[in-house]
Design an enzyme around this catalytic site. Structure first.
Site, mmCIF file in Angstrom:
data_model
loop_
_atom_site.group_PDB
_atom_site.id
_atom_site.type_symbol
_atom_site.label_atom_id
_atom_site.label_comp_id
_atom_site.label_asym_id
_atom_site.label_seq_id
_atom_site.Cartn_x
_atom_site.Cartn_y
_atom_site.Cartn_z
ATOM 1 N N LYS A 78 0.833 -0.912 -0.270
ATOM 2 C CA LYS A 78 0.230 -0.042 0.020
ATOM 3 C C LYS A 78 0.726 1.351 -0.059
ATOM 4 O O LYS A 78 1.818 1.217 0.818
ATOM 5 C CB LYS A 78 -0.838 0.056 1.219
ATOM 6 C CG LYS A 78 -1.937 0.742 1.142
ATOM 7 C CD LYS A 78 -3.133 0.392 0.578
ATOM 8 C CE LYS A 78 -4.398 1.101 0.160
ATOM 9 N NZ LYS A 78 -5.503 0.285 -0.434
ATOM 10 N N GLY A 174 -22.538 5.294 2.874
ATOM 11 C CA GLY A 174 -21.306 5.978 1.969
ATOM 12 C C GLY A 174 -21.871 5.743 0.540
ATOM 13 O O GLY A 174 -22.212 4.547 0.104
ATOM 14 N N GLY A 176 -20.508 6.538 -2.293
ATOM 15 C CA GLY A 176 -19.546 7.009 -3.226
ATOM 16 C C GLY A 176 -19.379 5.989 -4.411
ATOM 17 O O GLY A 176 -20.505 5.565 -5.083
ATOM 18 N N ASN A 177 -18.042 5.709 -5.022
ATOM 19 C CA ASN A 177 -17.919 4.825 -6.502
ATOM 20 C C ASN A 177 -18.463 3.687 -5.923
ATOM 21 O O ASN A 177 -19.085 3.063 -6.963
ATOM 22 C CB ASN A 177 -16.476 4.915 -6.645
ATOM 23 C CG ASN A 177 -16.151 6.562 -7.066
ATOM 24 O OD1 ASN A 177 -16.922 7.431 -7.619
ATOM 25 N ND2 ASN A 177 -14.940 6.693 -6.535
ATOM 26 N N VAL A 178 -18.249 3.318 -5.115
ATOM 27 C CA VAL A 178 -18.727 1.656 -4.576
ATOM 28 C C VAL A 178 -20.201 1.732 -4.319
ATOM 29 O O VAL A 178 -20.989 0.906 -4.838
ATOM 30 C CB VAL A 178 -17.953 1.038 -3.449
ATOM 31 C CG1 VAL A 178 -18.437 -0.454 -3.312
ATOM 32 C CG2 VAL A 178 -16.496 0.922 -3.929
HETATM 33 P P1 NAD Z 1 -15.631 7.370 -2.260
HETATM 34 O O1 NAD Z 1 -14.590 8.196 -1.638
HETATM 35 O O2 NAD Z 1 -15.918 7.238 -3.876
HETATM 36 O O3 NAD Z 1 -16.952 7.124 -1.414
HETATM 37 C C1 NAD Z 1 -16.823 7.381 -0.165
HETATM 38 C C2 NAD Z 1 -18.450 8.054 0.404
HETATM 39 O O4 NAD Z 1 -18.359 7.817 1.939
HETATM 40 C C3 NAD Z 1 -18.362 9.499 0.003
HETATM 41 O O5 NAD Z 1 -19.419 9.630 -0.699
HETATM 42 C C4 NAD Z 1 -18.214 10.143 1.365
HETATM 43 O O6 NAD Z 1 -19.149 11.432 1.357
HETATM 44 C C5 NAD Z 1 -19.112 9.206 2.159
HETATM 45 N N1 NAD Z 1 -18.690 9.257 3.848
HETATM 46 C C6 NAD Z 1 -17.589 9.725 4.246
HETATM 47 N N2 NAD Z 1 -17.651 9.578 5.489
HETATM 48 C C7 NAD Z 1 -18.974 9.332 5.797
HETATM 49 C C8 NAD Z 1 -19.591 9.241 7.006
HETATM 50 N N3 NAD Z 1 -18.934 9.283 8.117
HETATM 51 N N4 NAD Z 1 -21.168 8.549 6.737
HETATM 52 C C9 NAD Z 1 -21.556 8.476 5.630
HETATM 53 N N5 NAD Z 1 -20.978 8.540 4.564
HETATM 54 C C10 NAD Z 1 -19.684 8.848 4.556
HETATM 55 O O7 NAD Z 1 -14.944 5.734 -1.759
HETATM 56 P P2 NAD Z 1 -15.231 4.583 -2.584
HETATM 57 O O8 NAD Z 1 -14.173 4.375 -3.762
HETATM 58 O O9 NAD Z 1 -16.742 4.183 -2.960
HETATM 59 O O10 NAD Z 1 -14.557 3.356 -1.355
HETATM 60 C C11 NAD Z 1 -15.441 3.275 -0.443
HETATM 61 C C12 NAD Z 1 -14.501 2.240 0.647
HETATM 62 O O11 NAD Z 1 -14.653 1.016 0.207
HETATM 63 C C13 NAD Z 1 -13.446 2.959 1.196
HETATM 64 O O12 NAD Z 1 -13.292 2.545 2.472
HETATM 65 C C14 NAD Z 1 -12.470 2.162 0.146
HETATM 66 O O13 NAD Z 1 -11.116 2.014 0.832
HETATM 67 C C15 NAD Z 1 -13.050 0.644 0.293
HETATM 68 N N6 NAD Z 1 -12.585 0.254 -1.165
HETATM 69 C C16 NAD Z 1 -12.989 0.595 -2.436
HETATM 70 C C17 NAD Z 1 -12.505 -0.043 -3.624
HETATM 71 C C18 NAD Z 1 -12.824 0.548 -4.787
HETATM 72 O O14 NAD Z 1 -12.705 -0.468 -5.856
HETATM 73 N N7 NAD Z 1 -13.368 1.610 -4.973
HETATM 74 C C19 NAD Z 1 -11.899 -1.310 -3.361
HETATM 75 C C20 NAD Z 1 -11.939 -1.875 -2.077
HETATM 76 C C21 NAD Z 1 -12.240 -1.050 -0.883
#
Ligand code: NAD
Length: 342
Positions: A78, A174, A176-178
């Site tokens: 990482k 959350g 976000g993207n996922v």
């Molecule tokens: P992202 O940054 O696109 O989305 C995160 C979302 O969570 C945002 O919309 C943010 O506003 C919201 N958020 C932050 N704090 C919050 C809270 N206290 N309460 C409610 N919502 C809150 O991230 P992502 O890419 O969607 O990833 C989400 C999680 O999954 C992360 O922890 C990331 O490490 C993990 N992850 C992602 C991937 C991937 O492919 N993107 C792969 C493995 C793990």
């Protein structure tokens, strides 16, 4: 570092500081036993460097376990970049690319929180040890969401006897993207949704599109749902939340959802089924690895479907052995790495 509570026999930790760009980064390599260490580049405005080190150590170990559990030929690494993603510059990512190149292939990176496929393209100017490039596999999030979705199906089948999600209540933290893609998949399967995000426009969108109910970000874990899906931050299961979890199942993408292993045991005692994050969230890695391994026809789909099957087996083992799923998963991952050590 050797006395650090999160140090777990990590092979190396590289501190990168580059004056011209102002880059401060840490690259942790937990293990290369199963292959070159893979792991995303996280950019975050850490208050202190030791918090960045803790994150790098925990996340790189998680990547070793993630790959081991999912039969992917890579180890755990990482990179964390210390700084506000809103102020990132190409020069910083070029400097990081130089540092990754200097590791000679022991570590390859992809995107993570705070970075994008475009940042990976900048890193690619200096090194070929990078995946998730625009025009190649790109954003891993849709694949991650798919993996979480099939994990939820497996966990629901385990607890309720059927994977049918119609009218099952899922609380997603959350969007976000996922989370946004996951909500789409869940709604498509007929699930009833409650959602939370700090960004209220995302919540409003989910309400309008899927009829989702909204919960306050600090209360979503309390919702009496079938499934709580953390897709925002780490350590959502901690001393103050562990007794408040309202769902029967926890299954989401957020990394390091348990503040400590003890919280996994406490969930187990309360009858909450926790699907270990690194098992459920492997979809993005499966997708990104298409840039490094030649998948045979249909292999990508098979691997994503395999995530659900792995969750099913893990939860069965947890019942048979009477041990929390997180503990069972850690034991399996460790034994795979140990066996490869010879
Ligand atoms: P992202 O940054 O696109 O989305 C995160 C979302 O969570 C945002 O919309 C943010 O506003 C919201 N958020 C932050 N704090 C919050 C809270 N206290 N309460 C409610 N919502 C809150 O991230 P992502 O890419 O969607 O990833 C989400 C999680 O999954 C992360 O922890 C990331 O490490 C993990 N992850 C992602 C991937 C991937 O492919 N993107 C792969 C493995 C793990």
């Amino acid at each position: 570092m050797f006395d650090h509570p999160e140090y777990d026999g990590h092979e190396s930790v590289t501190y990168v500081s580059e004056r011209a760009s102002g880059l401060h980064a840490i690259i942790a390599i937990h293990s290369t036993v199963l292959g070159p260490a893979g792991g995303g580049v996280r950019m975050f405005d850490y208050e202190r460097t030791d918090l960045a080190l803790t994150d790098a150590l925990r996340l790189s170990k998680g990547m070793t376990y993630k790959a081991a559990m999912s039969d992917l030929p890579f180890g755990g690494g990482k990179a964390v970049v210390i700084g506000d993603p809103a102020r990132k510059t190409d020069r910083q990512f070029e400097a990081l690319g130089d540092a990754i190149e200097a590791l000679g292939g022991r570590y390859f990176c992809g995107e993570d929180v705070g970075t994008t496929p475009d940042d990976m393209a900048v890193i690619h100017r200096r090194t070929s040890y990078v995946v998730g490039l625009p025009g190649k596999t790109g954003d891993p999030s849709p694949a991650t969401a798919e993996g979480v979705y099939v994990s939820i199906l497996a966990a629901v089948a385990h607890v309720f006897g059927s994977s049918d999600l119609r009218n099952r209540h899922v609380a997603v933290q959350g969007l976000g993207n996922v989370g946004a893609r996951l909500v789409e998949l869940l709604a498509g399967a007929g699930a009833r949704l409650t959602v939370a995000d700090l960004d209220t426009s995302k919540v409003d969108r989910a309400r309008a599109r899927f009829g989702a109910a909204a919960a306050a970000p600090e209360a979503i874990h309390k919702v009496a749902a079938a499934v709580f899906s953390p897709c925002a931050l780490g350590a959502v299961v901690n001393d103050s939340t562990v007794d408040e979890i309202g769902a029967r199942i926890i299954c989401g993408s957020a990394n390091n959802q348990l503040a400590t292993p003890q919280h996994g045991r406490l969930l187990h005692e309360r009858g909450v089924v926790y699907v270990p994050d690194y098992v459920a969230s492997v979809g993005g890695a499966i997708s990104a690895m298409r840039e490094r391994i030649d998948y045979v026809e249909g292999e990508y789909k098979r691997r994503i479907a395999g995530v659900g099957e792995r969750v099913r087996q893990l939860l069965e083992r947890s019942v048979t052995a009477g041990e929390p799923p997180a503990q069972a998963a850690d034991a399996i991952a460790r034994s795979i790495v140990e066996a490869a050590h010879g």
